[in-house]
Write a protein that holds these residues in place. Structure first.
Motif, short mmCIF file in Angstrom:
data_model
loop_
_atom_site.label_atom_id
_atom_site.label_comp_id
_atom_site.label_asym_id
_atom_site.label_seq_id
_atom_site.Cartn_x
_atom_site.Cartn_y
_atom_site.Cartn_z
N ALA A 197 46.48 45.57 32.04
CA ALA A 197 47.58 45.06 31.23
C ALA A 197 48.54 44.24 32.08
CB ALA A 197 48.32 46.21 30.56
N VAL A 198 48.88 44.75 33.25
CA VAL A 198 49.81 44.04 34.13
C VAL A 198 49.23 42.71 34.57
CG1 VAL A 198 50.95 44.13 36.39
CG2 VAL A 198 50.93 46.16 34.92
N ARG A 199 47.95 42.71 34.92
CA ARG A 199 47.35 41.47 35.39
C ARG A 199 47.22 40.45 34.25
NH1 ARG A 199 43.17 38.23 36.48
NH2 ARG A 199 42.99 37.50 38.63
N THR A 200 46.80 40.89 33.08
CA THR A 200 46.67 39.98 31.94
C THR A 200 48.01 39.39 31.56
OG1 THR A 200 44.76 41.18 31.07
CG2 THR A 200 45.95 39.79 29.53
N ASP A 201 49.01 40.25 31.42
CA ASP A 201 50.34 39.79 31.03
C ASP A 201 50.94 38.89 32.10
OD1 ASP A 201 49.94 41.38 28.82
OD2 ASP A 201 51.23 43.01 29.53
N GLY A 202 50.77 39.28 33.36
CA GLY A 202 51.31 38.48 34.45
C GLY A 202 50.68 37.11 34.52
N GLY A 203 49.37 37.05 34.30
CA GLY A 203 48.70 35.76 34.31
C GLY A 203 49.22 34.84 33.22
N GLN A 204 49.49 35.40 32.05
CA GLN A 204 50.00 34.57 30.95
C GLN A 204 51.43 34.11 31.20
OE1 GLN A 204 49.24 36.30 27.11
NE2 GLN A 204 47.04 36.31 27.42
N VAL A 205 52.24 34.96 31.80
CA VAL A 205 53.61 34.56 32.14
C VAL A 205 53.60 33.42 33.15
CG1 VAL A 205 55.64 35.34 33.44
CG2 VAL A 205 54.76 36.72 31.54
N LEU A 206 52.58 33.40 34.01
CA LEU A 206 52.53 32.39 35.06
C LEU A 206 51.98 31.06 34.58
CD1 LEU A 206 51.25 34.60 38.03
CD2 LEU A 206 53.58 33.75 37.65
N VAL A 207 50.94 31.08 33.72
CA VAL A 207 50.25 29.82 33.45
C VAL A 207 49.88 29.55 32.00
CG1 VAL A 207 49.27 29.74 35.79
CG2 VAL A 207 47.96 30.82 33.97
N ASP A 208 50.03 30.51 31.09
CA ASP A 208 49.59 30.29 29.72
C ASP A 208 50.51 29.31 28.98
OD1 ASP A 208 48.08 31.01 27.22
OD2 ASP A 208 50.08 31.72 26.64
N PRO A 209 49.99 28.20 28.47
CA PRO A 209 50.85 27.18 27.83
C PRO A 209 51.64 27.72 26.64
CG PRO A 209 48.68 26.27 28.30
CD PRO A 209 48.58 27.74 28.55
N GLY A 210 51.02 28.55 25.81
CA GLY A 210 51.72 29.08 24.65
C GLY A 210 52.89 29.97 25.04
#
Length: 284
Positions: A197-210
């Motif tokens: 969960a931490v890795r998925t959420d962290g990745g989206q905070v860093l680079v996910d356009p939406g």
């Protein structure tokens, strides 16, 4: 304060003194839990109902199934409003939770009266090929390191956090409850946070356009409150006047706070509470 399971999530509720008082729904940071809002709740003093779930993959919601991700958390917040039969609410979010609040407000503006974003919600400007694990370790420091650690007893966990430079001088009963709520096991103990969960959420905070674009797509009133110091109480904050220049959302610096004390410390929590109350009052 009461804590009850609603759907997949454990939800903490600090009720208002009046039944018809406004409702504020609050999202916590990437390795935190809903009790991180305890000091703010204390200062709100029953003038609103504050609802703060443990997000999917953390503390009392650690067994909630995936997939994880910021949009999933945003959907969870809106589903929680439905379960509580609340039409509209003020959304508040700290750190990663600010991204969650921004995404929820951008996707469901009819359910959100205002968004209060606390030291989060605005992109860090990393390249799309950034290594998530490396960046998270560098930015979060001890907060992420503890996920692979064990602690012989609860006192050891308390000492770990009391040694964190951003928590120095900010220990209160609310902070104690917040950090102890993170623990699982019966000795040795470990953090409840699910690594995926931490890795998925962290990745989206860093680079996910939406996720990164949500703050720029808001059609509801919002404010960004930002600390003057960083995650380790260092002089490099996440945001400063230069970084927030040109942002359509009003941005307010909160003096003498770091990334954590802006939420858990007396000065920071008071500013957050004041802005939440102003948002609730404006919503009627």
């Amino acid at each position: 304060m009461s804590s009850d399971r609603i759907g997949d999530l454990l939800v903490h509720v600090w009720p208002a003194a009046k039944a018809d008082a406004p409702v504020v729904l609050a999202a916590h940071g990437i390795t935190a839990n809903g009790l991180a809002w305890g000091r703010v709740a204390h200062l709100l003093d029953g003038r609103v109902t504050l609802v703060a779930p443990d997000l999917r993959g953390r503390a009392g919601s650690r067994d909630a199934p995936g997939p994880y991700g910021i949009a999933r958390h945003a959907d969870d917040l809106i589903a929680l409003l439905g379960a509580l039969e609340i039409d509209r609410a003020v959304l508040a979010g700290h750190s990663m939770g600010a991204f969650v609040a921004a995404v929820a407000a951008a996707r469901y503006p009819e359910r959100v009266s205002e968004a209060v974003l606390v030291d989060g919600g605005l992109t860090f400007g990393l390249p799309p090929d950034a290594d998530v694990d490396t960046v998270l370790a560098a930015v979060l420091g001890p907060a992420i390191e503890r996920l692979s650690m064990t602690f012989p007893d609860r006192d050891a966990y308390r000492r770990f956090w009391q040694g964190h430079p951003a928590f120095a001088g900010e220990w209160t009963p609310e902070v104690e409850a917040y950090i102890q709520h993170d623990l699982v096991g019966d000795g040795p103990y470990r953090s409840s946070c699910v690594a995926e969960a931490v890795r998925t959420d962290g990745g989206q905070v860093l680079v996910d356009p939406g996720t990164l674009g949500a703050i720029h797509a808001l059609t509801v009133p919002a404010v960004l409150l930002y600390a003057e110091r960083g995650m380790l109480d260092d002089p490099q904050p996440l945001y400063n006047a230069e970084r927030v220049a040109g942002l359509a959302v009003p941005a307010v610096a909160v003096p003498d706070t770091n990334h954590y004390s802006i939420l858990i410390g007396e000065k920071g929590a008071q500013v957050v509470a004041d802005h939440i109350l102003a948002a609730a009052e404006a919503a009627g």
